[in-house]
Design a protein around this motif. Structure first.
Motif, PDB file in Angstrom:
ATOM      1  N   CYS A 109       0.823  -1.209   0.000  1.00 10.80           N
ATOM      2  CA  CYS A 109       0.000   0.000   0.000  1.00 10.80           C
ATOM      3  C   CYS A 109       0.862   1.266   0.000  1.00 10.80           C
ATOM      4  N   HIS A 110       0.387   2.298  -0.680  1.00  9.12           N
ATOM      5  CA  HIS A 110       1.096   3.578  -0.708  1.00  9.12           C
ATOM      6  C   HIS A 110       1.146   4.240   0.669  1.00  9.12           C
ATOM      7  N   THR A 111       0.332   3.751   1.621  1.00  8.76           N
ATOM      8  CA  THR A 111       0.344   4.292   2.988  1.00  8.76           C
ATOM      9  C   THR A 111       1.458   3.663   3.820  1.00  8.76           C
ATOM     10  N   ASP A 112       2.233   2.779   3.218  1.00 13.85           N
ATOM     11  CA  ASP A 112       3.319   2.039   3.874  1.00 13.85           C
ATOM     12  C   ASP A 112       2.791   0.893   4.738  1.00 13.85           C
ATOM     13  N   ARG A 113       1.553   0.495   4.504  1.00 11.47           N
ATOM     14  CA  ARG A 113       0.997  -0.678   5.181  1.00 11.47           C
ATOM     15  C   ARG A 113       1.234  -1.896   4.302  1.00 11.47           C
ATOM     16  N   ARG A 114       1.233  -3.055   4.908  1.00 14.59           N
ATOM     17  CA  ARG A 114       1.463  -4.298   4.171  1.00 14.59           C
ATOM     18  C   ARG A 114       0.454  -4.480   3.050  1.00 14.59           C
ATOM     19  N   ASP A 115      -0.823  -4.167   3.315  1.00 15.30           N
ATOM     20  CA  ASP A 115      -1.854  -4.300   2.290  1.00 15.30           C
ATOM     21  C   ASP A 115      -2.751  -3.071   2.307  1.00 15.30           C
ATOM     22  N   CYS A 116      -3.591  -2.957   1.294  1.00 18.59           N
ATOM     23  CA  CYS A 116      -4.465  -1.793   1.160  1.00 18.59           C
ATOM     24  C   CYS A 116      -5.786  -1.938   1.903  1.00 18.59           C
ATOM     25  N   PHE A 117      -6.034  -3.093   2.479  1.00 18.08           N
ATOM     26  CA  PHE A 117      -7.325  -3.362   3.124  1.00 18.08           C
ATOM     27  C   PHE A 117      -7.197  -3.261   4.642  1.00 18.08           C
ATOM     28  N   TYR A 118      -6.922  -2.059   5.129  1.00 22.77           N
ATOM     29  CA  TYR A 118      -6.676  -1.846   6.554  1.00 22.77           C
ATOM     30  C   TYR A 118      -7.827  -1.139   7.276  1.00 22.77           C
ATOM     31  N   VAL A 119      -8.913  -0.872   6.572  1.00 23.32           N
ATOM     32  CA  VAL A 119     -10.086  -0.267   7.194  1.00 23.32           C
ATOM     33  C   VAL A 119     -11.164  -1.346   7.315  1.00 23.32           C
ATOM     34  N   SER A 120     -11.517  -1.679   8.543  1.00 25.93           N
ATOM     35  CA  SER A 120     -12.534  -2.700   8.809  1.00 25.93           C
ATOM     36  C   SER A 120     -13.880  -2.019   9.019  1.00 25.93           C
ATOM     37  N   LEU A 121     -14.899  -2.468   8.297  1.00 29.71           N
ATOM     38  CA  LEU A 121     -16.234  -1.894   8.394  1.00 29.71           C
ATOM     39  C   LEU A 121     -17.163  -2.839   9.145  1.00 29.71           C
ATOM     40  N   SER A 122     -18.048  -2.273   9.944  1.00 28.26           N
ATOM     41  CA  SER A 122     -19.081  -3.056  10.615  1.00 28.26           C
ATOM     42  C   SER A 122     -20.346  -2.212  10.656  1.00 28.26           C
ATOM     43  N   ALA A 123     -21.410  -2.786  11.138  1.00 29.47           N
ATOM     44  CA  ALA A 123     -22.665  -2.037  11.262  1.00 29.47           C
ATOM     45  C   ALA A 123     -22.522  -0.870  12.230  1.00 29.47           C
ATOM     46  N   ASN A 124     -21.524  -0.929  13.118  1.00 26.96           N
ATOM     47  CA  ASN A 124     -21.312   0.117  14.128  1.00 26.96           C
ATOM     48  C   ASN A 124     -20.330   1.194  13.709  1.00 26.96           C
ATOM     49  N   GLY A 125     -19.680   1.030  12.558  1.00 25.45           N
ATOM     50  CA  GLY A 125     -18.701   2.013  12.119  1.00 25.45           C
ATOM     51  C   GLY A 125     -17.512   1.350  11.464  1.00 25.45           C
ATOM     52  N   ALA A 126     -16.384   2.020  11.532  1.00 22.56           N
ATOM     53  CA  ALA A 126     -15.168   1.524  10.899  1.00 22.56           C
ATOM     54  C   ALA A 126     -13.997   1.630  11.864  1.00 22.56           C
ATOM     55  N   ARG A 127     -12.978   0.832  11.612  1.00 22.76           N
ATOM     56  CA  ARG A 127     -11.803   0.823  12.487  1.00 22.76           C
ATOM     57  C   ARG A 127     -10.564   0.597  11.635  1.00 22.76           C
ATOM     58  N   ILE A 128      -9.506   1.353  11.925  1.00 23.58           N
ATOM     59  CA  ILE A 128      -8.208   1.177  11.265  1.00 23.58           C
ATOM     60  C   ILE A 128      -7.530  -0.016  11.924  1.00 23.58           C
ATOM     61  N   LEU A 129      -7.096  -0.979  11.128  1.00 20.79           N
ATOM     62  CA  LEU A 129      -6.538  -2.229  11.666  1.00 20.79           C
ATOM     63  C   LEU A 129      -5.038  -2.207  11.898  1.00 20.79           C
ATOM     64  N   THR A 130      -4.296  -1.481  11.065  1.00 20.25           N
ATOM     65  CA  THR A 130      -2.823  -1.539  11.165  1.00 20.25           C
ATOM     66  C   THR A 130      -2.230  -0.147  11.095  1.00 20.25           C
ATOM     67  N   ASP A 131      -1.013  -0.034  11.618  1.00 19.31           N
ATOM     68  CA  ASP A 131      -0.258   1.213  11.549  1.00 19.31           C
ATOM     69  C   ASP A 131       0.553   1.258  10.262  1.00 19.31           C
ATOM     70  N   PRO A 132       0.812   2.462   9.755  1.00 18.16           N
ATOM     71  CA  PRO A 132       1.734   2.569   8.621  1.00 18.16           C
ATOM     72  C   PRO A 132       3.116   2.058   9.026  1.00 18.16           C
ATOM     73  N   ALA A 133       3.873   1.640   8.068  1.00 16.93           N
ATOM     74  CA  ALA A 133       5.244   1.140   8.230  1.00 16.93           C
ATOM     75  C   ALA A 133       5.315  -0.214   8.930  1.00 16.93           C
ATOM     76  N   SER A 134       4.753  -0.345  10.105  1.00 17.58           N
ATOM     77  CA  SER A 134       4.864  -1.614  10.819  1.00 17.58           C
ATOM     78  C   SER A 134       3.889  -2.654  10.284  1.00 17.58           C
ATOM     79  N   GLY A 135       2.743  -2.196   9.758  1.00 15.89           N
ATOM     80  CA  GLY A 135       1.723  -3.113   9.280  1.00 15.89           C
ATOM     81  C   GLY A 135       0.981  -3.827  10.394  1.00 15.89           C
ATOM     82  N   ARG A 136       1.214  -3.425  11.633  1.00 13.56           N
ATOM     83  CA  ARG A 136       0.553  -4.084  12.777  1.00 13.56           C
ATOM     84  C   ARG A 136      -0.481  -3.203  13.414  1.00 13.56           C
TER      85      ARG A 136
END
Length: 136
Positions: A109-136
């Motif tokens: 990912c251009h954000t320096d994350r391992r993959d581009c799918f780091y935003v998790s969506l649910s019925a309650n909202g969204a959450r960022i799953l990983t940090d840039p660079a570390s991917g964790r």
């Protein structure tokens, strides 16, 4: 042709030109391409390819996409060094999506994350799953 190929046994050989002629490119001449890490199955990103970028990728083993925003070829990792080496290219059953099994060097990912799918969506909202660079 895809209906004919559905009944074909494993190992049936097809001409590359014949297959490329059957891909369902959109009105801009593009088809979505999903990049997946070949050994882990991790889905890394989605981008777009045209006929020429598919051919270049197959010939060089270095993944080449079409950048819709820049309107030019995008050889993954050309500027960042985070290259994608092609291990295998597959076409889906109706010819409207490409799967690239790749060996990803560094973040996809251009954000320096391992993959581009780091935003998790649910019925309650969204959450960022990983940090840039570390991917964790």
């Amino acid at each position: 042709m895809f209906k004919q190929w559905e009944a074909a046994p494993a190992g049936t050989e097809l001409s590359l030109t014949e297959v490329l002629d059957q891909i369902q490119f959109n009105e801009a001449g593009l088809v979505p391409a999903i990049a997946q890490q070949h050994d882990s199955g991790e889905v890394l990103m989605l981008a777009w390819m045209n006929r020429d970028s598919i051919i270049e990728t197959l010939q060089t083993g270095q993944v080449c996409y079409w950048s819709r925003s820049r309107q030019t070829y995008w050889r993954k990792g050309e500027s960042s060094g985070h290259r994608q080496r092609l291990c295998e290219m597959r076409l889906d059953c109706d010819g409207d999506a490409v799967l690239l099994l790749v060996d990803q060097q560094g973040p996809a990912c251009h954000t320096d994350r391992r993959d581009c799918f780091y935003v998790s969506l649910s019925a309650n909202g969204a959450r960022i799953l990983t940090d840039p660079a570390s991917g964790r």
